[in-house]
Scaffold this motif. Structure first.
Motif, PDB file in Angstrom:
ATOM      1  N   ASP A   1       0.757  -1.159   0.091  1.00  0.00           N
ATOM      2  CA  ASP A   1      -0.039   0.003   0.079  1.00  0.00           C
ATOM      3  C   ASP A   1       0.976   1.380   0.045  1.00  0.00           C
ATOM      4  OD1 ASP A   1      -2.420  -1.511  -0.158  1.00  0.00           O
ATOM      5  OD2 ASP A   1      -2.607  -1.251   2.060  1.00  0.00           O
ATOM      6  N   GLU A   2       1.834   1.340   0.802  1.00  0.00           N
ATOM      7  CA  GLU A   2       2.864   2.532   0.808  1.00  0.00           C
ATOM      8  C   GLU A   2       3.497   2.572  -0.343  1.00  0.00           C
ATOM      9  OE1 GLU A   2       3.945   2.317   5.575  1.00  0.00           O
ATOM     10  OE2 GLU A   2       5.212   1.009   4.159  1.00  0.00           O
ATOM     11  N   PHE A   3       3.982   1.640  -1.246  1.00  0.00           N
ATOM     12  CA  PHE A   3       4.446   1.629  -2.445  1.00  0.00           C
ATOM     13  C   PHE A   3       3.527   2.275  -3.491  1.00  0.00           C
ATOM     14  CE2 PHE A   3       4.629  -0.695  -6.724  1.00  0.00           C
ATOM     15  CZ  PHE A   3       5.822  -0.200  -7.166  1.00  0.00           C
ATOM     16  N   ASN A   4       2.271   1.696  -3.628  1.00  0.00           N
ATOM     17  CA  ASN A   4       1.432   2.249  -4.422  1.00  0.00           C
ATOM     18  C   ASN A   4       0.982   3.741  -4.258  1.00  0.00           C
ATOM     19  OD1 ASN A   4       1.132  -0.220  -6.119  1.00  0.00           O
ATOM     20  ND2 ASN A   4      -0.142  -1.185  -4.735  1.00  0.00           N
ATOM     21  N   ASP A   5       0.837   3.877  -2.943  1.00  0.00           N
ATOM     22  CA  ASP A   5       0.496   5.416  -2.605  1.00  0.00           C
ATOM     23  C   ASP A   5       1.610   6.349  -3.090  1.00  0.00           C
ATOM     24  OD1 ASP A   5      -1.956   4.744  -1.627  1.00  0.00           O
ATOM     25  OD2 ASP A   5      -1.249   4.797   0.616  1.00  0.00           O
ATOM     26  N   PHE A   6       2.814   6.058  -2.839  1.00  0.00           N
ATOM     27  CA  PHE A   6       3.934   6.788  -3.163  1.00  0.00           C
ATOM     28  C   PHE A   6       3.852   6.912  -4.741  1.00  0.00           C
ATOM     29  CE2 PHE A   6       8.520   7.653  -4.511  1.00  0.00           C
ATOM     30  CZ  PHE A   6       8.458   8.701  -4.193  1.00  0.00           C
ATOM     31  N   CYS A   7       3.966   5.772  -5.480  1.00  0.00           N
ATOM     32  CA  CYS A   7       4.022   5.842  -7.006  1.00  0.00           C
ATOM     33  C   CYS A   7       2.934   6.687  -7.502  1.00  0.00           C
ATOM     34  CB  CYS A   7       3.811   4.449  -7.421  1.00  0.00           C
ATOM     35  SG  CYS A   7       5.442   3.272  -7.196  1.00  0.00           S
ATOM     36  N   LYS A   8       1.505   6.549  -6.826  1.00  0.00           N
ATOM     37  CA  LYS A   8       0.525   7.396  -7.457  1.00  0.00           C
ATOM     38  C   LYS A   8       0.651   8.846  -7.260  1.00  0.00           C
ATOM     39  CE  LYS A   8      -2.904   6.378  -4.839  1.00  0.00           C
ATOM     40  NZ  LYS A   8      -4.221   5.977  -4.132  1.00  0.00           N
ATOM     41  N   SER A   9       1.434   9.268  -6.386  1.00  0.00           N
ATOM     42  CA  SER A   9       1.784  10.701  -5.994  1.00  0.00           C
ATOM     43  C   SER A   9       2.854  11.467  -6.978  1.00  0.00           C
ATOM     44  CB  SER A   9       2.384  10.675  -4.651  1.00  0.00           C
ATOM     45  OG  SER A   9       3.534  10.463  -4.587  1.00  0.00           O
ATOM     46  N   LEU A  10       3.202  10.558  -8.044  1.00  0.00           N
ATOM     47  CA  LEU A  10       4.302  11.139  -8.903  1.00  0.00           C
ATOM     48  C   LEU A  10       3.628  11.443 -10.132  1.00  0.00           C
ATOM     49  CD1 LEU A  10       7.113   8.193  -8.550  1.00  0.00           C
ATOM     50  CD2 LEU A  10       7.061  10.573  -7.586  1.00  0.00           C
TER      51      LEU A  10
ATOM     52  N   GLY B   1       0.089 -10.521 -11.229  1.00  0.00           N
ATOM     53  CA  GLY B   1      -0.361  -9.933 -10.236  1.00  0.00           C
ATOM     54  C   GLY B   1       0.448  -8.917  -9.467  1.00  0.00           C
ATOM     55  N   ALA B   2       1.466  -8.572 -10.189  1.00  0.00           N
ATOM     56  CA  ALA B   2       2.325  -7.243  -9.805  1.00  0.00           C
ATOM     57  C   ALA B   2       1.724  -5.915 -10.233  1.00  0.00           C
ATOM     58  CB  ALA B   2       3.614  -7.309 -10.706  1.00  0.00           C
ATOM     59  N   ASP B   3       1.883  -5.066  -9.143  1.00  0.00           N
ATOM     60  CA  ASP B   3       1.633  -3.600  -9.233  1.00  0.00           C
ATOM     61  C   ASP B   3       2.886  -3.013 -10.346  1.00  0.00           C
ATOM     62  OD1 ASP B   3      -0.892  -3.284  -7.612  1.00  0.00           O
ATOM     63  OD2 ASP B   3       0.662  -3.929  -6.193  1.00  0.00           O
ATOM     64  N   VAL B   4       2.079  -2.515 -11.172  1.00  0.00           N
ATOM     65  CA  VAL B   4       3.279  -2.069 -12.489  1.00  0.00           C
ATOM     66  C   VAL B   4       2.707  -0.350 -12.660  1.00  0.00           C
ATOM     67  CG1 VAL B   4       3.967  -2.124 -14.874  1.00  0.00           C
ATOM     68  CG2 VAL B   4       3.339  -4.155 -13.456  1.00  0.00           C
ATOM     69  N   TRP B   5       3.752   0.234 -12.361  1.00  0.00           N
ATOM     70  CA  TRP B   5       3.481   1.865 -12.439  1.00  0.00           C
ATOM     71  C   TRP B   5       4.208   2.412 -13.668  1.00  0.00           C
ATOM     72  CZ3 TRP B   5       0.310   4.804  -9.834  1.00  0.00           C
ATOM     73  CH2 TRP B   5      -0.397   3.875  -8.851  1.00  0.00           C
ATOM     74  N   LYS B   6       3.519   3.049 -14.238  1.00  0.00           N
ATOM     75  CA  LYS B   6       4.109   3.716 -15.849  1.00  0.00           C
ATOM     76  C   LYS B   6       3.807   4.991 -15.863  1.00  0.00           C
ATOM     77  CE  LYS B   6       2.575  -0.678 -18.085  1.00  0.00           C
ATOM     78  NZ  LYS B   6       2.011  -1.010 -19.305  1.00  0.00           N
ATOM     79  N   VAL B   7       4.808   5.672 -16.627  1.00  0.00           N
ATOM     80  CA  VAL B   7       4.898   7.418 -17.042  1.00  0.00           C
ATOM     81  C   VAL B   7       4.940   7.119 -18.640  1.00  0.00           C
ATOM     82  CG1 VAL B   7       7.075   7.814 -16.771  1.00  0.00           C
ATOM     83  CG2 VAL B   7       5.326   9.448 -16.771  1.00  0.00           C
ATOM     84  N   GLY B   8       3.763   7.801 -19.116  1.00  0.00           N
ATOM     85  CA  GLY B   8       3.785   7.947 -20.573  1.00  0.00           C
ATOM     86  C   GLY B   8       3.653   6.406 -21.102  1.00  0.00           C
ATOM     87  N   GLY B   9       2.895   5.769 -20.687  1.00  0.00           N
ATOM     88  CA  GLY B   9       2.977   4.327 -21.149  1.00  0.00           C
ATOM     89  C   GLY B   9       4.286   3.258 -20.839  1.00  0.00           C
ATOM     90  N   LYS B  10       5.252   3.928 -20.332  1.00  0.00           N
ATOM     91  CA  LYS B  10       6.336   3.289 -19.884  1.00  0.00           C
ATOM     92  C   LYS B  10       6.669   2.682 -18.518  1.00  0.00           C
ATOM     93  CE  LYS B  10       7.930   3.663 -24.168  1.00  0.00           C
ATOM     94  NZ  LYS B  10       7.903   2.586 -25.081  1.00  0.00           N
ATOM     95  N   VAL B  11       6.923   1.635 -18.190  1.00  0.00           N
ATOM     96  CA  VAL B  11       7.341   1.424 -16.804  1.00  0.00           C
ATOM     97  C   VAL B  11       8.371   1.890 -16.027  1.00  0.00           C
ATOM     98  CG1 VAL B  11       7.810  -0.794 -15.365  1.00  0.00           C
ATOM     99  CG2 VAL B  11       6.556  -1.192 -17.260  1.00  0.00           C
ATOM    100  N   PHE B  12       8.126   2.466 -14.802  1.00  0.00           N
ATOM    101  CA  PHE B  12       9.177   2.893 -13.913  1.00  0.00           C
ATOM    102  C   PHE B  12       9.252   2.148 -12.624  1.00  0.00           C
ATOM    103  CE2 PHE B  12       5.524   5.674 -12.549  1.00  0.00           C
ATOM    104  CZ  PHE B  12       5.750   5.840 -11.337  1.00  0.00           C
ATOM    105  N   ALA B  13       8.237   1.479 -12.146  1.00  0.00           N
ATOM    106  CA  ALA B  13       8.565   0.772 -11.050  1.00  0.00           C
ATOM    107  C   ALA B  13       7.389  -0.402 -11.025  1.00  0.00           C
ATOM    108  CB  ALA B  13       8.147   1.556  -9.697  1.00  0.00           C
ATOM    109  N   ILE B  14       7.832  -1.614 -10.677  1.00  0.00           N
ATOM    110  CA  ILE B  14       7.031  -2.792 -10.445  1.00  0.00           C
ATOM    111  C   ILE B  14       6.999  -3.081  -8.746  1.00  0.00           C
ATOM    112  CG2 ILE B  14       6.820  -5.141 -11.056  1.00  0.00           C
ATOM    113  CD1 ILE B  14       8.566  -4.303 -13.517  1.00  0.00           C
ATOM    114  N   GLY B  15       5.930  -3.526  -8.198  1.00  0.00           N
ATOM    115  CA  GLY B  15       5.808  -4.158  -7.011  1.00  0.00           C
ATOM    116  C   GLY B  15       5.324  -5.483  -6.953  1.00  0.00           C
ATOM    117  N   GLY B  16       6.209  -6.564  -6.476  1.00  0.00           N
ATOM    118  CA  GLY B  16       5.587  -7.840  -6.389  1.00  0.00           C
ATOM    119  C   GLY B  16       6.649  -8.643  -6.780  1.00  0.00           C
TER     120      GLY B  16
END
Length: 121
Positions: free
Chosen positions: A4-13, A24-39
């Motif tokens: 949850d802390e990981f996702n909240d932080f990534c969401k703030s960017l 089932g990994a939480d994948v965070w992207k900017v402009g369609g490109k991955v910058f962080a993966i949790g899992g």
């Protein structure tokens, strides 16, 4: 750092988007490109994967609890996985995720960078 802390932080960017994929990994992207993966770990520590600079990769790859990211690093990409203890302090981990976000954003086309920035306002 918890999931949850990981996702909240990534969401703030800025311009960050989230999908759940790759087992089932939480994948965070900017402009369609991955910058962080949790899992993806077999320990109680959340596995967090992030992109680094070449220097950052060399410094981090042999640190306890860190390793070249499976699959990504084997293809020559400069990605690190935080996977076990002793691990990075949350503030350090956030700094690396923020840096990954910045590296990926700067790698986007200038046109896409402008579009994302315009849509934020």
């Amino acid at each position: 750092m918890t999931r949850d802390e990981f996702n909240d932080f990534c969401k703030s960017l800025p311009h960050a988007t989230h999908v759940v994929q790759w087992g089932g990994a939480d994948v965070w992207k900017v402009g369609g490109k991955v910058f962080a993966i949790g899992g993806w770990t077999k320990t109680d520590t959340l596995g967090i994967t992030f992109k680094t600079s070449e220097i950052g990769y060399e410094v981090l790859k042999d640190q306890p609890g860190l390793r070249p990211a499976p699959y990504l690093a084997s293809r020559g990409m400069k990605w690190i996985q935080h996977y076990d203890i002793p691990d990075l302090a949350d503030d350090d981990l956030k700094s690396h995720i923020e840096s990954s976000h910045r590296i990926v954003f700067k790698g986007l086309t200038k046109k896409l960078q402008r579009e994302l920035t315009l849509h934020q306002k």
